[in-house]
Design an enzyme around this catalytic site. Structure first.
Site, mmCIF file in Angstrom:
data_model
loop_
_atom_site.group_PDB
_atom_site.id
_atom_site.type_symbol
_atom_site.label_atom_id
_atom_site.label_comp_id
_atom_site.label_asym_id
_atom_site.label_seq_id
_atom_site.Cartn_x
_atom_site.Cartn_y
_atom_site.Cartn_z
ATOM 1 N N HIS A 181 0.860 -1.187 0.000
ATOM 2 C CA HIS A 181 0.000 0.000 0.000
ATOM 3 C C HIS A 181 0.899 1.242 0.000
ATOM 4 O O HIS A 181 2.135 1.120 -0.073
ATOM 5 C CB HIS A 181 -0.981 -0.015 1.178
ATOM 6 C CG HIS A 181 -0.343 -0.177 2.517
ATOM 7 N ND1 HIS A 181 0.570 0.722 3.021
ATOM 8 C CD2 HIS A 181 -0.480 -1.139 3.464
ATOM 9 C CE1 HIS A 181 0.955 0.345 4.212
ATOM 10 N NE2 HIS A 181 0.347 -0.795 4.510
ATOM 11 N N ALA A 182 0.283 2.412 0.118
ATOM 12 C CA ALA A 182 1.053 3.661 -0.010
ATOM 13 C C ALA A 182 2.209 3.739 0.995
ATOM 14 O O ALA A 182 3.239 4.355 0.710
ATOM 15 C CB ALA A 182 0.122 4.851 0.143
ATOM 16 N N HIS A 224 4.142 1.237 1.978
ATOM 17 C CA HIS A 224 5.275 0.512 1.392
ATOM 18 C C HIS A 224 5.885 1.296 0.227
ATOM 19 O O HIS A 224 7.103 1.320 0.046
ATOM 20 C CB HIS A 224 4.822 -0.843 0.841
ATOM 21 C CG HIS A 224 4.276 -1.772 1.878
ATOM 22 N ND1 HIS A 224 2.944 -2.078 1.981
ATOM 23 C CD2 HIS A 224 4.891 -2.457 2.870
ATOM 24 C CE1 HIS A 224 2.761 -2.926 2.975
ATOM 25 N NE2 HIS A 224 3.918 -3.164 3.544
ATOM 26 N N LYS A 227 6.137 3.519 11.493
ATOM 27 C CA LYS A 227 4.828 3.172 12.064
ATOM 28 C C LYS A 227 4.985 2.002 13.033
ATOM 29 O O LYS A 227 4.406 1.990 14.109
ATOM 30 C CB LYS A 227 3.859 2.837 10.938
ATOM 31 C CG LYS A 227 2.641 2.091 11.397
ATOM 32 C CD LYS A 227 1.373 2.752 10.958
ATOM 33 C CE LYS A 227 0.163 2.125 11.595
ATOM 34 N NZ LYS A 227 0.045 0.712 11.244
ATOM 35 N N SER A 267 -2.911 2.064 7.277
ATOM 36 C CA SER A 267 -2.784 0.652 7.639
ATOM 37 C C SER A 267 -3.803 -0.119 6.834
ATOM 38 O O SER A 267 -4.900 0.395 6.554
ATOM 39 C CB SER A 267 -3.060 0.489 9.140
ATOM 40 O OG SER A 267 -3.385 -0.844 9.438
ATOM 41 N N SER A 268 -3.463 -1.364 6.496
ATOM 42 C CA SER A 268 -4.443 -2.167 5.745
ATOM 43 C C SER A 268 -5.673 -2.422 6.622
ATOM 44 O O SER A 268 -6.758 -2.706 6.128
ATOM 45 C CB SER A 268 -3.820 -3.476 5.267
ATOM 46 O OG SER A 268 -3.025 -4.013 6.282
#
Ligand code: PAF
Length: 283
Positions: A33-34, A36, A151, A187-188
């Site tokens: 996701h953004a 990473h 994070k 976060s996912s």
């Protein structure tokens, strides 16, 4: 972009890198996701024109406490590879578990101090699994630099400690947390929040920023700063439940009473079935 699924193909790709190039590793468990993508972008920036960015995609079984969690962990190899290509990754290492772990493996890395607190307190063995896979990836890629997100602050601190204590010749870089415009850390898990929960969860960041403002106005007592944050996160009947909220030394992750050296405030909040973590570096 090369994709290696075995150690032999990884070795082959690594042997083709020009010797004066810096190898930069971005370890991930996929489902990019953004957050990473920001790590990849930092790797690209770090490498300048003479770098080689390796991204690992491996859902590491030894860091999961529950078999069900591992089974349901999202996997999206094709989309991940597309994103890696678009963001200029040079080599993706995406092995299956049996490539990484021998059936009779019996050696692991164990961290015994920093992993006692925060997320480690409720996830026994999790950080040993993280250290073991991260050391394996360092050894397999022989990277010069590795990039992790802030994070997962405890993970980053533990990896720094492992690198120091085991004299691993690699430089560790931490990248700032990517946030939604609302301030909520990406976060996912955010996808599992309802619209209302999503809006309530913004209190986490608001609470931490309020502690920062209170500190900048002259308050250094950890108890006072923590209660400012706590009041904002839990100040309603919303159902946000703090699992931990601590002010810690940034390196040792030991709790501090007064803010006089680089510290981090770390929080984990449960909202129904969703657990969210966040942190802020203070001062
Ligand atoms: O942060 C993660 O995604 C994982 O813990 C890591 C560092 C890739 C190790 O499996």
């Amino acid at each position: 972009m090369n994709v290696a699924k075995t150690i032999t193909s990884l070795e082959k790709s690594l042997s083709e890198i020009t010797p004066d190039y810096t190898k930069i590793l971005v370890p991930t468990m996929g489902s990019l996701h953004a957050g990473h993508l920001a790590l990849i972008d930092e790797a690209k920036r770090t490498s300048g024109g003479k770098g080689f960015v390796i991204l690992s995609l491996f859902v590491n079984p030894t860091q999961f406490n529950q078999a069900d969690d591992l089974k349901h962990y999202p996997r999206s190899l094709e989309m991940d590879l597309k994103l890696c290509k678009e963001h200029g990754v040079d080599l993706v290492f995406a092995p299956e578990s049996d490539i990484i772990y021998q059936a009779d493996h019996s050696v692991t890395v164990s961290e015994s101090e920093l992993s006692k607190r925060l997320c480690g307190a409720t996830r026994p063995g999790h950080f040993d699994g993280v250290c073991t896979i991260v050391l394996k990836l360092f050894n397999l890629t022989r990277a010069d630099i590795a990039i992790f997100g802030k994070k997962d602050y405890q993970q980053l601190a533990i990896i720094r400690r492992m690198t120091r204590d085991l004299n691993i010749p690699i430089q560790i870089r931490g990248v700032e947390t990517i946030r939604e415009t609302s301030g909520l850390a990406l976060s996912s898990r955010n996808k599992r929040l309802s619209e209302q929960q999503h809006s309530d969860a913004q209190r986490i960041r608001r609470g931490m920023l309020a502690a920062q403002t209170t500190y900048l106005q002259g308050t250094t007592s950890a108890d006072k700063l923590i209660s400012v944050t706590q009041n904002i996160i839990e100040s309603s009947e919303l159902g946000l439940k703090i699992d931990y909220l601590e002010l810690l030394d940034r390196e040792s992750l030991q709790p501090i009473k007064s803010l006089s050296s680089p510290a981090v405030m770390a929080v984990a909040v449960s909202y129904g079935a969703v657990r969210l973590i966040d942190n802020i570096e203070l001062p």
